[in-house]
Design an enzyme around this catalytic site. Structure first.
Site, short mmCIF file in Angstrom:
data_model
loop_
_atom_site.label_atom_id
_atom_site.label_comp_id
_atom_site.label_asym_id
_atom_site.label_seq_id
_atom_site.Cartn_x
_atom_site.Cartn_y
_atom_site.Cartn_z
N ALA A 59 0.75 -1.11 0.31
CA ALA A 59 -0.56 -0.06 -0.03
C ALA A 59 0.66 1.75 -0.14
O ALA A 59 0.18 2.04 -1.25
CB ALA A 59 -0.70 -0.27 0.86
N GLY A 60 2.32 1.31 0.67
CA GLY A 60 2.51 2.58 1.13
C GLY A 60 3.59 2.59 -0.24
O GLY A 60 3.46 3.81 -1.12
N CYS B 52 2.12 -11.01 4.72
CA CYS B 52 2.86 -10.61 4.03
C CYS B 52 3.94 -9.95 4.08
O CYS B 52 4.40 -10.60 4.40
CB CYS B 52 1.09 -10.42 3.67
SG CYS B 52 1.34 -9.79 1.87
N ASP C 33 -3.62 -1.90 4.43
CA ASP C 33 -4.34 -1.48 3.29
C ASP C 33 -5.11 -0.91 3.54
O ASP C 33 -4.99 0.70 2.75
CB ASP C 33 -4.77 -2.40 2.27
CG ASP C 33 -3.91 -3.08 1.41
OD1 ASP C 33 -2.99 -4.22 2.03
OD2 ASP C 33 -3.54 -2.52 0.53
N LYS D 214 -3.97 -8.03 3.58
CA LYS D 214 -3.77 -9.16 3.14
C LYS D 214 -4.95 -9.96 3.57
O LYS D 214 -4.68 -10.62 4.69
CB LYS D 214 -2.32 -9.79 2.68
CG LYS D 214 -1.76 -11.22 2.14
CD LYS D 214 -2.26 -10.75 0.92
CE LYS D 214 -1.98 -9.77 0.14
NZ LYS D 214 -3.10 -9.56 -1.13
N LYS E 26 -3.43 6.19 5.88
CA LYS E 26 -4.04 4.49 5.17
C LYS E 26 -5.68 4.33 5.91
O LYS E 26 -6.30 3.46 6.24
CB LYS E 26 -3.06 2.93 5.91
CG LYS E 26 -1.67 2.77 5.13
CD LYS E 26 -0.87 2.40 4.76
CE LYS E 26 0.31 1.80 4.13
NZ LYS E 26 1.41 1.04 4.42
C1 RUB Z 1 0.41 -5.98 0.34
C2 RUB Z 1 -0.22 -6.08 1.77
C3 RUB Z 1 0.01 -5.30 2.62
C4 RUB Z 1 0.22 -4.00 2.95
C5 RUB Z 1 0.92 -2.95 3.86
O1 RUB Z 1 -0.82 -6.57 -0.65
O2 RUB Z 1 -1.21 -6.68 2.00
O3 RUB Z 1 0.64 -5.53 3.93
O4 RUB Z 1 -0.44 -3.30 1.36
O5 RUB Z 1 1.44 -3.18 3.20
P1 RUB Z 1 -0.56 -7.06 -2.12
P2 RUB Z 1 3.07 -1.11 3.37
O6 RUB Z 1 0.91 -7.13 -1.77
O7 RUB Z 1 -1.19 -7.46 -2.46
O8 RUB Z 1 0.03 -5.68 -2.66
O9 RUB Z 1 3.22 -1.86 4.47
O10 RUB Z 1 4.68 -2.32 2.40
O11 RUB Z 1 2.29 -0.54 3.01
#
Ligand code: RUB
Length: 320
Positions: free
Chosen positions: A18-19, A125, A194, A205, A230
């Site tokens: 998401a980030g 994840c 997310d 996830k 988020k």
């Molecule tokens: C990614 C996922 C991550 C969040 C947070 O899913 O579920 O846990 O996006 O990630 P996908 P972050 O692989 O389907 O994109 O902390 O890197 O933003």
């Protein structure tokens, strides 16, 4: 064009998490603003809105994406010339990307303080925010062990174990269904997000809610690492987070599915963990109980009703 390319990469998950999705969308808007000819303001704004819609339509669940796009696009406000509009968008994009990077760094510092020397952690994840906390705890000299899940069907667990291995952290790689078997060896679960709703529920996830439920039953704390962008403003107005369902062939090859006429393969990419299974959410503003999500949305994200309606219009056109 760069926006189309970025949109394709987000859809195919070459750009994921998401980030990162949010930062890459901001960067795509910045480049788009740089490329549009400065002929007239209306044309510039229309082109930018088109680009924003293309990006927002890529993946529906990660709220960081519309939040980032909304933030960057607010650079168009009050512009009276195309040049001002361009500068507004570019400045906002750069600001978002920097703020996002700092947020992840702050979260790592705050989250690491909740990890004790000798702890065994479990993560699901591949979340840069969650991994940041784990790697920072290790960097500050704490002895830690990590269980990392495989994450069917896209195997994001492989990215996680590479990062943990590169950091020199002792890691056990387990299949998703082994979480209950090992949960009594775990002191703390750390995952990313997310989206966080106004009720403090966390969308992450697929499988996160099973992990959190298992941890709750075993009295193991669950910590969610999530930047404030988020948090989902529209959930204040009763809107639900849309859970992306991806292609069945990510789970089972088409040749096999074709031989099973009575079988339907379902592939939701995310699930919802209720606030009661979450102990803390680590944001860049500080560590909060999930019940404080409303405060983050109102006070820190600063979205008013007016802004909600504006963004909603962008998305309504998008869904046509
Ligand atoms: C990614 C996922 C991550 C969040 C947070 O899913 O579920 O846990 O996006 O990630 P996908 P972050 O692989 O389907 O994109 O902390 O890197 O933003």
């Amino acid at each position: 064009m760069f926006v189309t390319e970025t949109a394709e990469k987000i859809k195919s998950m070459e750009i994921r998490g998401a980030g990162r999705i949010a930062r890459e969308a901001a960067e795509a808007l910045r480049r788009q603003a740089d490329e549009i000819p400065l002929s007239d303001l209306e044309f510039f704004c229309r082109e930018m809105r088109g680009a924003a819609q293309t990006l927002v339509a890529t993946r529906p669940t990660a709220v960081s994406l519309p939040n980032a796009v909304h933030f960057v696009m607010s650079g168009l406000e009050r512009a009276t010339t195309p040049d001002e509009a361009r500068t507004g968008v570019i400045n906002r994009a750069v600001q978002f990307i920097q703020t996002s990077r700092h947020a992840v760094e702050n979260i790592a510092q705050f989250g690491a303080r909740h990890i004790r020397d000798g702890d065994t952690l479990l993560t699901h994840c591949n979340s840069e925010a969650a991994l940041g906390c784990i790697i920072e705890a290790h960097r500050s000299g704490k002895e830690i062990d990590v269980f990392a899940t495989e994450v069917r069907p896209r195997n994001q667990g492989l990215i996680t174990i590479r990062a943990l291995n590169d950091a020199g952290i002792k890691t056990s790689f387990i299949v998703d269904s082994a979480v209950r078997t090992f949960i009594n060896d775990v002191d703390l679960v750390i995952v990313g997000a997310d989206a966080v709703t106004v009720t403090g529920a966390v969308v992450n996830k697929i499988g996160t809610s099973q992990v959190a439920h298992t941890a709750h039953e075993a009295r193991v704390n669950v910590l969610v690492a999530a930047e404030t962008y988020k948090f989902a403003p529209r959930t204040i107005f009763g809107e639900l987070i849309q859970i992306e369902e991806r292609a069945p062939n990510e789970v089972l090859a088409d040749e096999i599915t074709r031989t099973l006429p009575h079988v339907t393969v379902r592939n939701p990419a995310f699930d919802v963990t209720p606030a009661e299974y979450i102990d803390l959410i680590v944001t860049e503003m500080g560590v909060i109980p999930p019940q404080m999500a409303y405060t983050i949305i109102r006070d820190y994200l600063g979205w008013g009703i007016e802004e909600f309606h504006k963004t909603f219009q962008i998305n309504t056109r998008n869904e046509e």
